[in-house]
Design an enzyme around this catalytic site. Structure first.
Site, PDB file in Angstrom:
ATOM      1  N   CYS A 113       0.637  -1.273  -0.226  1.00 48.37           N
ATOM      2  CA  CYS A 113      -0.115   0.024  -0.228  1.00 48.37           C
ATOM      3  C   CYS A 113       0.912   1.707   0.201  1.00 48.37           C
ATOM      4  CB  CYS A 113      -0.941   0.075   1.442  1.00 48.37           C
ATOM      5  SG  CYS A 113      -2.100  -1.668   1.523  1.00 48.37           S
ATOM      6  N   HIS A 249      -3.613   7.091   2.705  1.00 46.64           N
ATOM      7  CA  HIS A 249      -3.962   6.636   2.089  1.00 46.64           C
ATOM      8  C   HIS A 249      -5.598   5.837   2.268  1.00 46.64           C
ATOM      9  CE1 HIS A 249      -3.645   1.770   0.765  1.00 46.64           C
ATOM     10  NE2 HIS A 249      -3.583   1.392   2.214  1.00 46.64           N
ATOM     11  N   ASN A 279      -9.815  -0.046  -0.606  1.00 43.99           N
ATOM     12  CA  ASN A 279      -8.388   0.225  -0.134  1.00 43.99           C
ATOM     13  C   ASN A 279      -8.083  -0.768  -1.561  1.00 43.99           C
ATOM     14  OD1 ASN A 279      -6.012  -0.717   0.438  1.00 43.99           O
ATOM     15  ND2 ASN A 279      -6.403  -1.482   2.356  1.00 43.99           N
TER      16      ASN A 279
HETATM   17  O1  UT7 Z   1      -3.636  -1.414   3.887  1.00 39.31           O
HETATM   18  C1  UT7 Z   1      -2.669  -1.403   4.324  1.00 39.31           C
HETATM   19  C2  UT7 Z   1      -3.454  -1.868   5.672  1.00 39.31           C
HETATM   20  N1  UT7 Z   1      -4.290  -2.361   6.296  1.00 39.31           N
HETATM   21  C3  UT7 Z   1      -5.389  -2.122   6.906  1.00 39.31           C
HETATM   22  O2  UT7 Z   1      -4.875  -0.254   7.605  1.00 39.31           O
HETATM   23  C4  UT7 Z   1      -6.756  -2.401   7.868  1.00 39.31           C
HETATM   24  C5  UT7 Z   1      -6.407  -1.934   9.271  1.00 39.31           C
HETATM   25  N2  UT7 Z   1      -7.901  -3.285  10.042  1.00 39.31           N
HETATM   26  C6  UT7 Z   1      -9.105  -2.792   9.665  1.00 39.31           C
HETATM   27  O3  UT7 Z   1      -8.650  -2.120   8.649  1.00 39.31           O
HETATM   28  C7  UT7 Z   1      -9.661  -2.797  10.249  1.00 39.31           C
HETATM   29  O4  UT7 Z   1      -9.191  -3.852  11.388  1.00 39.31           O
HETATM   30  C8  UT7 Z   1     -10.771  -3.783   9.708  1.00 39.31           C
HETATM   31  C9  UT7 Z   1     -12.075  -3.311   9.294  1.00 39.31           C
HETATM   32  C10 UT7 Z   1     -10.271  -5.314   8.873  1.00 39.31           C
HETATM   33  C11 UT7 Z   1     -11.547  -4.865  11.085  1.00 39.31           C
HETATM   34  O5  UT7 Z   1     -12.454  -3.640  11.802  1.00 39.31           O
HETATM   35  P1  UT7 Z   1     -12.527  -4.169  13.291  1.00 39.31           P
HETATM   36  O6  UT7 Z   1     -12.796  -3.140  13.771  1.00 39.31           O
HETATM   37  O7  UT7 Z   1     -10.946  -3.986  13.280  1.00 39.31           O
HETATM   38  O8  UT7 Z   1     -12.646  -5.436  13.470  1.00 39.31           O
HETATM   39  P2  UT7 Z   1     -12.713  -6.508  14.106  1.00 39.31           P
HETATM   40  O9  UT7 Z   1     -11.988  -7.993  13.444  1.00 39.31           O
HETATM   41  O10 UT7 Z   1     -11.940  -6.607  15.757  1.00 39.31           O
HETATM   42  O11 UT7 Z   1     -13.753  -7.673  14.519  1.00 39.31           O
HETATM   43  C12 UT7 Z   1     -14.938  -7.733  14.324  1.00 39.31           C
HETATM   44  C13 UT7 Z   1     -16.089  -8.232  14.951  1.00 39.31           C
HETATM   45  C14 UT7 Z   1     -15.703  -9.671  14.725  1.00 39.31           C
HETATM   46  O12 UT7 Z   1     -15.903 -10.429  15.605  1.00 39.31           O
HETATM   47  P3  UT7 Z   1     -16.137 -10.761  17.083  1.00 39.31           P
HETATM   48  O13 UT7 Z   1     -15.254 -11.418  16.718  1.00 39.31           O
HETATM   49  O14 UT7 Z   1     -17.060  -9.469  17.736  1.00 39.31           O
HETATM   50  O15 UT7 Z   1     -17.853 -11.774  17.298  1.00 39.31           O
HETATM   51  C15 UT7 Z   1     -15.760 -10.092  13.577  1.00 39.31           C
HETATM   52  O16 UT7 Z   1     -15.196 -11.597  13.649  1.00 39.31           O
HETATM   53  O17 UT7 Z   1     -16.539  -8.121  13.708  1.00 39.31           O
HETATM   54  C16 UT7 Z   1     -16.328  -9.564  12.691  1.00 39.31           C
HETATM   55  N3  UT7 Z   1     -16.271  -9.234  11.475  1.00 39.31           N
HETATM   56  C17 UT7 Z   1     -17.241  -8.596  10.061  1.00 39.31           C
HETATM   57  N4  UT7 Z   1     -18.781  -8.644  10.152  1.00 39.31           N
HETATM   58  C18 UT7 Z   1     -19.198  -8.530   9.209  1.00 39.31           C
HETATM   59  C19 UT7 Z   1     -15.187  -8.709  10.709  1.00 39.31           C
HETATM   60  N5  UT7 Z   1     -15.224  -8.926   9.712  1.00 39.31           N
HETATM   61  C20 UT7 Z   1     -16.675  -9.316   9.516  1.00 39.31           C
HETATM   62  C21 UT7 Z   1     -16.970  -8.589   8.058  1.00 39.31           C
HETATM   63  N6  UT7 Z   1     -18.805  -8.360   8.134  1.00 39.31           N
HETATM   64  N7  UT7 Z   1     -16.955  -8.111   6.452  1.00 39.31           N
END
Ligand code: UT7
Length: 322
Positions: A113, A249, A279
């Site tokens: 990225c 980004h 992204n």
């Molecule tokens: O460009 C390169 C660098 N990349 C980034 O900068 C990405 C950085 N990370 C992020 O943008 C975020 O961490 C994400 C968008 C990927 C995830 O958001 P989050 O607030 O960190 O969520 P999480 O991974 O802590 O997941 C929270 C909940 C989980 O469920 P439980 O365990 O709380 O029941 C996940 O299983 O959300 C669930 N979840 C989803 N639910 C619906 C994860 N993905 C999804 C989804 N739809 N697509």
């Protein structure tokens, strides 16, 4: 003193739109979760017969036309991509062929990225040293090709596209500083597990997908981008209040908001395209720049801070007087 100036921008998106509603039909997700957690409403993806080079060519032609330069003016081509058409020739050489340019150096930069920021850093050094005069810099990605469409943790995040700039030597600034960093210790948080020299069969069978521990990446990204803002300003002696536009980004609206808060910058001064682009890795910063140049938000002489963070980890910034 010689500086490099941005004299033209361009971008190119594939036609096919993939909405959050479309993704609801593929994996266990929903529009509300995607919007609230990422800010993404839709993204573009390449069609069956389309690839990174097609996107790169479209963006490059738009940038050259905006810059008013001819193919004979270009004496350096750098393409930032993680999703090249081929192992070789490089996407930059394929682009050179498409543009009917012959003889100038052309190479790819792979910093995921942060690739576009790295490419601008390299081109800026080459222009300031006199090794190049007019450089075509492209960030182009077909991320949809390395996504596991059954993994809701990653498939909702990424999109395809390309952005480009033409940089030219000038007595007037121009790029004021570029800051480039990497720390390979973070490999396990964001990676594709297979490559051509380790498991070529996995590539052939289409199993080389992005793996990400999103939440951990998120936390490091926010902290690191906060640091790079301070570092960039300290390097130039400029103040937060001098910055006219943040062009970040486009990984997640919450990361973008955190960086804007760090800069005390109102959101009206932040270019956001994550809602419609998702992204797009190395393409995200140059596409956002092009959108805001073309809709008239960014004006000549304004101070722009571009920054990115991604796999590697890599991160970096470019501070530029437009
Ligand atoms: O460009 C390169 C660098 N990349 C980034 O900068 C990405 C950085 N990370 C992020 O943008 C975020 O961490 C994400 C968008 C990927 C995830 O958001 P989050 O607030 O960190 O969520 P999480 O991974 O802590 O997941 C929270 C909940 C989980 O469920 P439980 O365990 O709380 O029941 C996940 O299983 O959300 C669930 N979840 C989803 N639910 C619906 C994860 N993905 C999804 C989804 N739809 N697509």
């Amino acid at each position: 003193m010689t500086y490099s100036r941005i004299i033209g921008t361009g971008s190119h998106l594939p036609e096919k739109v993939l909405t959050n509603a479309d993704l609801e039909r593929i994996v266990d997700t929903n529009d509300q979760w995607i919007r609230e957690r990422t800010g993404i409403h839709e993204r573009r993806v390449v069609g069956e017969n389309e690839s990174t080079i097609d996107l790169a060519e479209g963006a490059a032609r738009n940038a050259m036309s905006a810059a008013g330069v001819d193919k004979s003016d270009i004496d350096l081509i750098i393409v930032a991509t993680t999703t090249p058409d081929r192992v070789f020739p490089s996407t930059a050489c394929l682009l050179q062929q498409r543009l009917d340019i012959h003889g100038c150096p052309a190479f790819d930069v792979q910093a995921v990225c942060t690739g576009f920021i790295y490419a601008v850093g390299v081109a800026d050094s080459m222009i300031r040293s006199g090794a190049a005069n007019t450089a075509l810099i492209v960030g182009a990605e077909a991320m949809s090709r390395i996504i596991d469409w059954s993994d809701r943790g990653t498939c909702v995040l990424f999109g395809d596209g390309a952005g480009a700039v033409v940089l030219q030597a000038s007595e007037e600034p121009g790029i004021l500083t570029t800051r480039l960093h990497a720390d390979g210790a973070y490999e396990e948080l964001l990676y594709v597990p297979y490559g051509v020299s380790t498991n070529p069969d996995k590539i052939r069978d289409g199993e080389a997908y992005v793996q990400m521990r999103g939440n951990e990446v998120f936390r490091v990204a926010v902290k690191t981008l906060g640091r790079i803002v301070d570092e960039t300003l300290a390097e130039t002696g400029l103040e937060k209040s001098d910055i006219d536009w943040l062009i970040p980004h486009q990984a997640n609206i919450r990361i973008i908001n955190a960086t804007a808060r760090k800069l005390d910058l109102p959101l009206e001064r932040v270019v956001v395209t994550v809602d419609t682009h998702g992204n797009t890795s190395a393409a995200s910063v140059p596409m956002a720049l092009d959108v805001a140049v073309r809709d008239g938000r960014i004006r000549q002489d304004e101070l722009l801070l571009m920054e990115a963070f991604g796999g590697g980890f890599t991160w970096g910034s470019v501070l530029v007087r437009y």
